[in-house]
Motif scaffolding. Structure first.
Motif, PDB file in Angstrom:
ATOM      1  N   TYR A  26       0.829  -1.211   0.000  1.00  0.00           N
ATOM      2  CA  TYR A  26       0.000   0.000   0.000  1.00  0.00           C
ATOM      3  C   TYR A  26       0.864   1.261   0.000  1.00  0.00           C
ATOM      4  CZ  TYR A  26      -4.469  -2.380   0.778  1.00  0.00           C
ATOM      5  OH  TYR A  26      -5.611  -3.142   0.631  1.00  0.00           O
ATOM      6  N   GLU A  55      -5.411  11.425  -2.574  1.00  0.00           N
ATOM      7  CA  GLU A  55      -5.713  12.649  -1.819  1.00  0.00           C
ATOM      8  C   GLU A  55      -4.450  13.128  -1.103  1.00  0.00           C
ATOM      9  OE1 GLU A  55      -8.989  11.514   0.643  1.00  0.00           O
ATOM     10  OE2 GLU A  55     -10.435  11.640  -1.008  1.00  0.00           O
ATOM     11  N   THR A 114     -10.329   8.241   7.380  1.00  0.00           N
ATOM     12  CA  THR A 114     -10.248   7.410   6.178  1.00  0.00           C
ATOM     13  C   THR A 114      -9.117   7.893   5.282  1.00  0.00           C
ATOM     14  OG1 THR A 114     -12.624   6.954   6.225  1.00  0.00           O
ATOM     15  CG2 THR A 114     -11.485   6.604   4.133  1.00  0.00           C
ATOM     16  N   ARG A 115      -8.339   6.953   4.786  1.00  0.00           N
ATOM     17  CA  ARG A 115      -7.280   7.254   3.833  1.00  0.00           C
ATOM     18  C   ARG A 115      -7.562   6.454   2.554  1.00  0.00           C
ATOM     19  NH1 ARG A 115      -1.250   6.987   5.922  1.00  0.00           N
ATOM     20  NH2 ARG A 115      -1.828   9.112   6.567  1.00  0.00           N
ATOM     21  N   HIS A 116      -7.486   7.127   1.426  1.00  0.00           N
ATOM     22  CA  HIS A 116      -7.735   6.477   0.134  1.00  0.00           C
ATOM     23  C   HIS A 116      -6.414   6.094  -0.529  1.00  0.00           C
ATOM     24  CE1 HIS A 116     -12.074   7.295  -0.017  1.00  0.00           C
ATOM     25  NE2 HIS A 116     -11.777   8.367   0.694  1.00  0.00           N
ATOM     26  N   ARG A 150      -4.562   4.102  -4.091  1.00  0.00           N
ATOM     27  CA  ARG A 150      -4.640   3.578  -5.447  1.00  0.00           C
ATOM     28  C   ARG A 150      -3.668   2.396  -5.504  1.00  0.00           C
ATOM     29  NH1 ARG A 150      -3.830   8.130  -8.089  1.00  0.00           N
ATOM     30  NH2 ARG A 150      -6.045   8.649  -8.202  1.00  0.00           N
ATOM     31  N   ASP A 202      -8.587   1.094  -6.457  1.00  0.00           N
ATOM     32  CA  ASP A 202      -8.935   2.076  -5.428  1.00  0.00           C
ATOM     33  C   ASP A 202      -9.417   1.375  -4.162  1.00  0.00           C
ATOM     34  OD1 ASP A 202      -8.273   4.057  -7.178  1.00  0.00           O
ATOM     35  OD2 ASP A 202     -10.334   4.569  -7.726  1.00  0.00           O
ATOM     36  N   GLN A 203      -8.824   1.771  -3.057  1.00  0.00           N
ATOM     37  CA  GLN A 203      -9.156   1.200  -1.760  1.00  0.00           C
ATOM     38  C   GLN A 203      -9.347   2.338  -0.762  1.00  0.00           C
ATOM     39  OE1 GLN A 203      -9.197  -2.406  -0.975  1.00  0.00           O
ATOM     40  NE2 GLN A 203      -9.361  -2.354  -3.215  1.00  0.00           N
ATOM     41  N   ALA A 204     -10.312   2.155   0.138  1.00  0.00           N
ATOM     42  CA  ALA A 204     -10.540   3.115   1.224  1.00  0.00           C
ATOM     43  C   ALA A 204     -10.307   2.395   2.544  1.00  0.00           C
ATOM     44  CB  ALA A 204     -11.955   3.675   1.165  1.00  0.00           C
ATOM     45  N   TRP A 261     -15.373   0.002   4.208  1.00  0.00           N
ATOM     46  CA  TRP A 261     -16.703  -0.465   3.834  1.00  0.00           C
ATOM     47  C   TRP A 261     -17.292  -1.329   4.939  1.00  0.00           C
ATOM     48  CZ3 TRP A 261     -12.403  -1.628   0.665  1.00  0.00           C
ATOM     49  CH2 TRP A 261     -11.760  -2.841   0.977  1.00  0.00           C
TER      50      TRP A 261
END
Length: 274
Positions: free
Chosen positions: A145, A175, A230-232, A234, A240-242, A265
């Motif tokens: 990640y 972001e 929350t951190r987004h 790629r 894309d993962q949150a 989620w």
């Protein structure tokens, strides 16, 4: 806590600790005319290198301000545990002065390394950083990640430095600008308890020069404590993962923190990860 409450509580605490220490504990004769089992105020004062009158004022809850060195001297004389010493500093100054590992216990960094090691098989990142954002430990998922921090020179293994310097950081963190804002705001909050920390001051100056984005956010004086957020990502394979970041702190390993990542989620929506 109000200052009046803190002074009163510190006075009560000092009296209670003084009354449990016997003359024999500190090498003093009990004497035939001693009525109380504990030490006298003037004895505590002399042993701690203080004025008896000044120490009496402290036990009376008067508006005086003991230094960190004075508190540590009293902790030594009164035989305080590390938790008691920290409590005394918290009452007097609102913060803990130089947290110390308990005798015989693991160091803060050793504890967080063990904690991160338990998550080695997790599909989600876990990493630990110290006060300066230096990476102390990370699991295998963190390398996919973020990056393989083991390939960086030891003195460059710093999460904020990696975010500011590495081109891949902007690719992996869509972001990115907001992430730098968050880290700058957390450091701003932390500085309130780290006055005179030369290394922290040096890093802030270096990072402000390194990155106009960090410099701009630093100048806003925004403040953010360590909170879940929350951190987004790629992710190069998963897309894309949150992830929700959960920052774990404990007295046993302060000032290090362990950052766990869990899917943002709901469980029913969680995808299968090979």
């Amino acid at each position: 806590m109000s200052e009046d409450f803190s002074r009163r509580e510190l006075a009560r605490f000092l009296r209670s600790r003084r009354e449990r220490v016997t003359p024999a504990d500190v090498g003093l004769p009990a004497g035939p005319r001693r009525r109380a089992a504990g030490l006298r105020r003037e004895e505590v004062a002399v042993l701690a290198g203080l004025s008896p009158t000044w120490y009496t004022y402290l036990e009376q809850g008067r508006d005086i301000h003991p230094s960190a060195e004075v508190l540590d001297s009293l902790a030594r004389v009164l035989g305080l545990t590390e938790d008691e010493r920290r409590y005394m500093h918290l009452l007097a100054h609102g913060k803990v002065n130089k947290p110390r590992p308990l005798a015989g216990e693991l160091s803060a960094e050793e504890i967080v390394r063990q904690l991160v090691h338990t998550a080695e098989s997790s599909a989600y990142p876990v990493y630990a950083v110290n006060l300066y954002c230096d990476l102390v430990a990370w699991n295998r998922a963190a390398t996919s990640y973020y990056t393989d921090f083991s390939r960086l020179p030891p003195d460059r293994r710093n999460m904020l430095r990696w975010m500011l310097e590495a081109p891949e950081a902007k690719e992996l963190l869509p972001e990115w600008t907001e992430e730098i804002h968050d880290l700058a705001a957390r450091w701003r909050a932390m500085m309130a308890t780290r006055d005179g920390d030369g290394r922290l001051d040096k890093l802030i100056a270096e990072f402000r020069e390194l990155s106009p984005v960090f410099d701009r956010w630093w100048e806003t004086h925004d403040v953010q404590e360590h909170r879940s957020r929350t951190r987004h990502f790629r992710h190069p394979r998963l897309g894309d993962q949150a992830m929700r970041l959960i920052v774990v702190q404990a007295a046993d390993f302060a000032p290090c923190v362990v950052v766990f990542h869990v899917p943002a989620w709901l469980p029913d929506d969680e995808p299968v990860i090979d």
